[in-house]
Design a protein around this motif. Sequence first.
Motif, mmCIF file in Angstrom:
data_model
loop_
_atom_site.group_PDB
_atom_site.id
_atom_site.type_symbol
_atom_site.label_atom_id
_atom_site.label_comp_id
_atom_site.label_asym_id
_atom_site.label_seq_id
_atom_site.Cartn_x
_atom_site.Cartn_y
_atom_site.Cartn_z
ATOM 1 N N LYS A 249 1.031 -0.470 8.393
ATOM 2 C CA LYS A 249 0.705 -1.328 7.110
ATOM 3 C C LYS A 249 -0.511 -0.692 6.658
ATOM 4 C CE LYS A 249 2.955 -5.582 8.268
ATOM 5 N NZ LYS A 249 2.865 -7.043 8.297
ATOM 6 N N LEU B 185 -0.111 2.404 5.057
ATOM 7 C CA LEU B 185 1.045 2.264 3.845
ATOM 8 C C LEU B 185 -0.138 1.697 2.665
ATOM 9 C CD1 LEU B 185 3.654 2.023 2.122
ATOM 10 C CD2 LEU B 185 3.857 -0.204 3.263
ATOM 11 N N ALA B 186 -0.896 0.711 2.948
ATOM 12 C CA ALA B 186 -1.833 0.271 1.992
ATOM 13 C C ALA B 186 -2.805 1.422 1.526
ATOM 14 C CB ALA B 186 -2.836 -0.619 2.477
ATOM 15 N N LYS B 187 -3.437 2.269 2.393
ATOM 16 C CA LYS B 187 -3.971 3.557 1.915
ATOM 17 C C LYS B 187 -3.383 4.456 0.942
ATOM 18 C CE LYS B 187 -7.460 3.978 5.778
ATOM 19 N NZ LYS B 187 -8.076 4.800 6.907
ATOM 20 N N ALA B 188 -2.174 4.755 1.602
ATOM 21 C CA ALA B 188 -1.253 5.411 0.688
ATOM 22 C C ALA B 188 -1.007 4.943 -0.614
ATOM 23 C CB ALA B 188 0.076 5.750 1.317
ATOM 24 N N GLN B 189 -0.616 3.606 -0.579
ATOM 25 C CA GLN B 189 -0.484 2.954 -1.995
ATOM 26 C C GLN B 189 -1.766 3.005 -2.758
ATOM 27 O OE1 GLN B 189 0.811 -0.934 -0.557
ATOM 28 N NE2 GLN B 189 3.077 -0.391 -1.052
ATOM 29 N N GLN B 190 -2.890 2.918 -2.375
ATOM 30 C CA GLN B 190 -4.410 2.892 -3.086
ATOM 31 C C GLN B 190 -4.337 4.203 -3.465
ATOM 32 O OE1 GLN B 190 -7.614 2.105 -0.540
ATOM 33 N NE2 GLN B 190 -8.838 1.721 -2.177
ATOM 34 N N GLN B 191 -3.968 5.308 -2.613
ATOM 35 C CA GLN B 191 -4.084 6.828 -3.301
ATOM 36 C C GLN B 191 -3.160 6.996 -4.254
ATOM 37 O OE1 GLN B 191 -3.595 9.108 0.531
ATOM 38 N NE2 GLN B 191 -5.587 10.081 0.197
ATOM 39 N N ILE B 192 -2.031 6.446 -4.145
ATOM 40 C CA ILE B 192 -1.105 6.726 -5.426
ATOM 41 C C ILE B 192 -1.700 5.990 -6.575
ATOM 42 C CG2 ILE B 192 1.256 5.793 -6.159
ATOM 43 C CD1 ILE B 192 2.370 6.128 -3.240
ATOM 44 N N ARG B 193 -2.335 4.947 -6.586
ATOM 45 C CA ARG B 193 -2.562 4.239 -7.679
ATOM 46 C C ARG B 193 -3.739 5.089 -8.172
ATOM 47 N NH1 ARG B 193 -1.805 -0.540 -4.801
ATOM 48 N NH2 ARG B 193 -3.871 -0.595 -3.668
ATOM 49 N N GLN C 259 -2.296 7.895 -9.969
ATOM 50 C CA GLN C 259 -1.690 7.439 -11.405
ATOM 51 C C GLN C 259 -2.754 7.197 -12.265
ATOM 52 O OE1 GLN C 259 0.330 4.077 -9.688
ATOM 53 N NE2 GLN C 259 2.386 5.414 -9.669
#
Length: 130
Positions: free
Chosen positions: A24, A27-35, A38
Amino acid sequence: MIPTGSDRKLAEASEAEQQAKDMKRLLAKAQQQIRKLQEKVADQKQQFRELQSHVKHEDSLAAEREELKAEIADLKGEIKELTRANREHVDKVDALRVENARLKAEIKVQSPNKRAAQADLRGLPQPLLS
């Protein structure tokens, strides 16, 4: 102490929970990197649009500059032509002034009788002789 089957299951469950928490977090770090990426892409797209707009403006200015250069060249040609025509006109005016002065001098030299005879030939009233 020897671990029992339930202890082992408890340890495995705890390890699975830890792995789930780790996943988790990843995943949160990956989502933050994605944001962040973006946002970076959105910023770059905005910069690209601004640069395109700037390039269009520069192209428009370059085209206008070329049109003005052509207009200036045309005006220079016109100025040369007008200057030449003006010089010709000044020369004609000067020649007419010289001719006018010559004729006035010639008239002053002529005798009054000769002037009267010429005036008569032209149908002009004769000057009164005193």
